[in-house]
Write a protein that holds these residues in place. Structure first.
Motif, PDB file in Angstrom:
ATOM      1  N   SER A  70      26.515  26.201 116.088  1.00 50.49           N
ATOM      2  CA  SER A  70      27.770  26.866 115.700  1.00 50.49           C
ATOM      3  C   SER A  70      28.685  25.867 115.003  1.00 50.49           C
ATOM      4  CB  SER A  70      28.474  27.453 116.924  1.00 50.49           C
ATOM      5  OG  SER A  70      28.742  26.452 117.880  1.00 50.49           O
ATOM      6  N   GLU A  71      29.519  26.356 114.125  1.00 50.54           N
ATOM      7  CA  GLU A  71      30.391  25.505 113.317  1.00 50.54           C
ATOM      8  C   GLU A  71      31.463  24.850 114.181  1.00 50.54           C
ATOM      9  OE1 GLU A  71      32.996  25.746 109.179  1.00 50.54           O
ATOM     10  OE2 GLU A  71      32.587  27.561 110.306  1.00 50.54           O
ATOM     11  N   HIS A  72      31.604  23.525 114.049  1.00 47.25           N
ATOM     12  CA  HIS A  72      32.683  22.825 114.732  1.00 47.25           C
ATOM     13  C   HIS A  72      34.007  23.169 114.042  1.00 47.25           C
ATOM     14  CE1 HIS A  72      29.663  20.762 116.932  1.00 47.25           C
ATOM     15  NE2 HIS A  72      29.354  19.857 116.013  1.00 47.25           N
ATOM     16  N   ARG A  73      35.050  23.379 114.827  1.00 53.53           N
ATOM     17  CA  ARG A  73      36.333  23.795 114.260  1.00 53.53           C
ATOM     18  C   ARG A  73      37.490  22.982 114.837  1.00 53.53           C
ATOM     19  NH1 ARG A  73      37.042  28.715 112.053  1.00 53.53           N
ATOM     20  NH2 ARG A  73      39.030  27.781 111.451  1.00 53.53           N
ATOM     21  N   ASP A 118      22.759  20.762 105.169  1.00 57.35           N
ATOM     22  CA  ASP A 118      22.848  21.128 106.588  1.00 57.35           C
ATOM     23  C   ASP A 118      22.690  19.936 107.532  1.00 57.35           C
ATOM     24  OD1 ASP A 118      23.154  23.862 105.900  1.00 57.35           O
ATOM     25  OD2 ASP A 118      20.983  24.088 105.743  1.00 57.35           O
ATOM     26  N   SER A 128      31.284  18.339 107.638  1.00 53.48           N
ATOM     27  CA  SER A 128      30.584  19.602 107.862  1.00 53.48           C
ATOM     28  C   SER A 128      29.724  19.473 109.116  1.00 53.48           C
ATOM     29  CB  SER A 128      29.724  19.977 106.656  1.00 53.48           C
ATOM     30  OG  SER A 128      28.669  19.051 106.468  1.00 53.48           O
ATOM     31  N   THR A 129      29.434  20.597 109.737  1.00 55.04           N
ATOM     32  CA  THR A 129      28.672  20.612 110.981  1.00 55.04           C
ATOM     33  C   THR A 129      27.186  20.403 110.696  1.00 55.04           C
ATOM     34  OG1 THR A 129      30.261  22.163 111.940  1.00 55.04           O
ATOM     35  CG2 THR A 129      28.113  21.954 113.039  1.00 55.04           C
ATOM     36  N   THR A 138      23.519  21.018 111.280  1.00 53.19           N
ATOM     37  CA  THR A 138      22.739  22.050 111.975  1.00 53.19           C
ATOM     38  C   THR A 138      21.254  21.694 112.082  1.00 53.19           C
ATOM     39  OG1 THR A 138      22.447  23.290 109.914  1.00 53.19           O
ATOM     40  CG2 THR A 138      24.324  23.890 111.293  1.00 53.19           C
TER      41      THR A 138
END
Length: 202
Positions: A89-92, A120, A184-185, A187
């Motif tokens: 899931s995307e880190h925020r 990615d 960016s995350t 993955t």
């Protein structure tokens, strides 16, 4: 000094530089890691061997920065070895939201990838609008400014673009930290990097 973002490709072809990068990656394997951002990022508490490798790296990078970027002596004011952890899931939070670091123009950031960073794999990103890198002018007080809401509002604007800073182990980027950027995350796998902050040595 006018610089928004520069990738220094010549370092990848430098045998001495790549040898130091390999030695640094190997010495970090012996160093303990601590939580940097819980469940998101780890930092190395690096020891003497890694410190020695870092000094060797400075011996290559600092002269380049002084001659090609600053035209004056510089000093390193911050050092971090970081691992951004793979996630589905995307880190925020933290560096993973769109932001500017908001420092005076003489302070530049350097990021060196210590692992291959492809699509990615957690590369840094920056934003542009109408073909120009988005940038906030420095204003006091010094410190990060979150721009996430504004950037996300531009998603459907055809003039807005997101750019991925990708590269193999050793890839080096220099950037004005007032540009709009984020991590960016990753993955596919964890992303390892060295982050330096330098400034003119008045």
């Amino acid at each position: 000094m006018m610089l928004d973002l520069k990738q220094v490709d010549s370092f990848i072809g430098n045998k001495e530089y790549m040898s130091v990068i390999d030695d640094t990656v190997n010495s970090l394997k012996q160093d303990p890691m601590i939580q940097f951002v819980p469940n998101i990022s780890l930092a190395w508490n690096y020891g003497e061997e890694t410190k020695n490798n870092l000094q060797r790296l400075y011996g290559i990078i600092i002269p380049y920065m002084e001659q090609q970027i600053y035209n004056c002596p510089i000093q390193v004011v911050d050092v971090k070895f970081l691992r951004h952890l793979k996630s589905e899931s995307e880190h925020r939070e933290g560096a993973f939201v769109w932001h500017t670091d908001n420092h005076p123009a003489e302070i530049l950031n350097i990021i060196i990838y210590l692992s291959d960073v492809g699509k990615d794999c957690g590369g840094m990103q920056y934003a542009s609008y109408d073909g120009k890198i988005m940038k906030q002018e420095y204003r006091e007080p010094t410190g990060g400014i979150v721009l996430d809401g504004h950037i996300r509002s531009l998603r459907n604007d055809s003039k807005f673009k997101t750019h991925n800073m990708l590269g193999n182990k050793g890839a080096l980027f220099i950037f004005d930290n007032c540009i709009t950027h984020r991590a960016s995350t990753p993955t596919l796998k964890d992303r390892d990097a060295l982050l330096l902050q330098v400034t003119s040595d008045f």
